[in-house]
Design an enzyme around this catalytic site. Structure first.
Site, PDB file in Angstrom:
ATOM      1  N   ARG A   1      28.187  41.181  23.035  1.00 49.07           N
ATOM      2  CA  ARG A   1      28.590  42.570  23.285  1.00 49.07           C
ATOM      3  C   ARG A   1      27.421  43.322  23.920  1.00 49.07           C
ATOM      4  O   ARG A   1      26.268  42.906  23.810  1.00 49.07           O
ATOM      5  CB  ARG A   1      28.979  43.289  21.967  1.00 49.07           C
TER       6      ARG A   1
ATOM      7  N   ASN B   1      30.347  49.054  23.832  1.00 51.45           N
ATOM      8  CA  ASN B   1      30.360  49.422  22.395  1.00 51.45           C
ATOM      9  C   ASN B   1      29.341  50.521  22.111  1.00 51.45           C
ATOM     10  O   ASN B   1      28.137  50.266  22.171  1.00 51.45           O
ATOM     11  CB  ASN B   1      29.985  48.214  21.534  1.00 51.45           C
TER      12      ASN B   1
ATOM     13  N   ASP C   1      47.393  68.736  18.847  1.00 50.67           N
ATOM     14  CA  ASP C   1      47.729  67.324  19.006  1.00 50.67           C
ATOM     15  C   ASP C   1      48.060  67.069  20.479  1.00 50.67           C
ATOM     16  O   ASP C   1      48.957  67.718  21.033  1.00 50.67           O
ATOM     17  CB  ASP C   1      48.946  67.043  18.109  1.00 50.67           C
TER      18      ASP C   1
ATOM     19  N   ILE D   1      31.882  60.720  20.096  1.00 47.55           N
ATOM     20  CA  ILE D   1      31.323  60.943  21.439  1.00 47.55           C
ATOM     21  C   ILE D   1      31.535  62.393  21.878  1.00 47.55           C
ATOM     22  O   ILE D   1      30.638  63.029  22.426  1.00 47.55           O
ATOM     23  CB  ILE D   1      31.965  59.964  22.450  1.00 47.55           C
TER      24      ILE D   1
ATOM     25  N   ALA E   1      41.953  59.876  21.408  1.00 48.04           N
ATOM     26  CA  ALA E   1      42.606  58.564  21.465  1.00 48.04           C
ATOM     27  C   ALA E   1      42.688  57.948  20.082  1.00 48.04           C
ATOM     28  O   ALA E   1      41.906  58.282  19.190  1.00 48.04           O
ATOM     29  CB  ALA E   1      41.820  57.627  22.393  1.00 48.04           C
TER      30      ALA E   1
ATOM     31  N   THR F   1      41.831  54.499  18.499  1.00 46.00           N
ATOM     32  CA  THR F   1      40.842  53.549  19.007  1.00 46.00           C
ATOM     33  C   THR F   1      40.787  52.227  18.224  1.00 46.00           C
ATOM     34  O   THR F   1      39.868  51.436  18.435  1.00 46.00           O
ATOM     35  CB  THR F   1      39.436  54.190  18.985  1.00 46.00           C
TER      36      THR F   1
ATOM     37  N   TYR G   1      45.615  48.285  22.424  1.00 51.39           N
ATOM     38  CA  TYR G   1      44.674  49.389  22.678  1.00 51.39           C
ATOM     39  C   TYR G   1      44.185  49.337  24.128  1.00 51.39           C
ATOM     40  O   TYR G   1      44.203  50.345  24.852  1.00 51.39           O
ATOM     41  CB  TYR G   1      43.490  49.289  21.705  1.00 51.39           C
TER      42      TYR G   1
END
Ligand code: NAD
Length: 371
Positions: A253, A214, A58, A14, A82, A84, A185
């Site tokens: 979903r 999603n 990091d 993303i 993140a 994920t 998560y």
């Protein structure tokens, strides 16, 4: 409006698409990313324009943050870095908490040390924070318990309502649906929301939380086996393998195409929150996993998918969202239909395969510093 934007995790699926979008309209973009091997293995090159400043660092490491904020003082920060892996987070809880939770507090502490308050913080949160979400039975709305292992073994797929009456899932909506994370998560993503909200309030700045459904499309990791049912189905169907569909095929979903997600993030940046906001981002169209499998198999002329009745502990039965608040507040609207998006993803996977066979292109990781 333009300015400077720091995108953490900006070399990922993303983030890199967002960075590309931002530079087209003149934003100065810096990316902070550790180039995690689980995401960046294989032959997928890191697709960032030359004008984007890639700073390898990091988010859990305070000196990396201090170095980044010495090099840039962004007017907005989009926090995407993140861990994920939903299933993976159960056995690697510390790793997920460290990157997602401590990585966020390190971001905040470094801003405090640098005495820098960005105009806006933007967080990519997740639909996972809702867990099973809210369901309705008759006129009664309830929050079901997570489905137990025994229940799934017995093939009772829908969460049980009071009195065991038939129930149906409701679209989640940040304004009315309580977050009830059921995996680690998800708990770390909700913690990120709370941490950023507390800091933003105390520093009189704004936070935009976008809870993404999603996300799929070109650029997603094809080698990270811990994320992405769409990429998995696409890979298998291209190999003419029949797709296994879990439970009774009716897990629901909301699959939202990458360009639609980028446009939502872009809109949040262009129209900064005047007060902190939390919005759901999806296509607005629920799809069962069986429907997804049929579409992917159909496009690839692969064998008919098989509903196998297997299950994964911790999977929620239904995830879909109401997108009207995001449409109204961001002047945004998803544009991609599932079939069109799947075709684009499959074309891109083919291009990647061709590229790999023609030439082995690797983007070498760089040390922290300007690109
Ligand atoms: N893809 C989805 O379907 C989806 C859905 C809901 C929410 N989200 C959220 O969107 C964000 C971006 O997801 P994505 O799909 O692009 O994931 P991705 O794995 O493609 O990108 C994440 C990036 O973060 C980087 N990263 C990981 N650990 C880091 C660390 N310690 N320091 C710096 N960088 C680190 C990785 O190298 C990677 O480039 C995440 O916060 C995720 O929780 C994604």
């Amino acid at each position: 409006m333009s300015g400077s934007v720091l995108v953490t995790g900006g070399a990922g699926f993303i983030g890199s698409a967002l960075a590309r979008r931002l530079v087209t309209v003149g934003y100065e973009v810096a990316v902070m990313d550790v180039l995690h091997p689980q995401v960046h293995t294989g032959h997928q090159a890191i697709d960032l324009p030359p004008s984007v400043r890639l700073l390898t660092g990091d988010v859990t490491h305070a000196p990396d943050w201090d170095a980044v904020l010495r090099l840039c003082r962004p007017s907005q920060i989009v926090h995407l870095a993140a861990e994920t892996g939903t299933a993976q987070s159960l056995s690697e809880a510390t790793r997920h908490a460290s990157v997602n939770v401590v990585g966020t507090t390190q971001l905040l502490d470094s801003l405090s040390r640098a005495a820098h308050v960005p105009d806006q913080l933007v967080l990519a949160s997740s639909r996972a924070v809702y867990g099973e979400g809210a369901w309705q039975s008759g006129s009664h709305i309830f929050y079901p318990q997570p489905r137990s292992h025994a229940q799934l073994v017995a093939g009772i797929w829908d969460p049980q309502g009071p009195g065991h009456d038939a129930a149906a899932p409701l679209s989640s909506c940040a304004g009315r649906t309580e977050p009830r994370p059921i995996n680690i998560y998800a708990a770390t993503k909700l913690a990120q929301e709370h941490l950023l909200a507390a800091w933003a309030t105390a520093h009189d700045t704004n936070l935009s939380v976008l809870r993404l459904q999603n996300v799929y499309g070109p650029g997603q990791s094809l080698t990270n086996s811990y994320t992405g049912i769409v990429a998995l189905f696409a890979r298998l169907a291209r190999e003419q393998r029949s797709l296994e569909v879990y439970e009774d095929g009716r897990i629901v979903r909301d699959f939202v195409y990458i360009d639609d997600v980028v446009e939502a993030l872009f809109a949040a940046i262009e129209r900064p929150a005047v007060q902190s906001r939390c919005l759901d981002i999806g296509s607005g169209t629920p799809t069962t996993i069986h429907e997804l499998a049929l579409q992917v198999a159909g496009i690839c002329a692969a064998p008919e998918p098989i509903v196998v009745g297997k299950f994964r502990d911790g999977d929620v039965r239904a995830a879909m969202c109401a997108i009207e608040p995001a449409k109204n507040q961001l002047a945004w609207c998803p544009r991609w239909a599932l079939e069109e998006g799947l075709r684009r993803l499959l074309d891109w996977i083919s291009e990647q395969a061709e590229l790999r066979s023609a030439t082995a292109e690797h983007a070498a990781p760089m040390k922290l510093g300007p690109r």
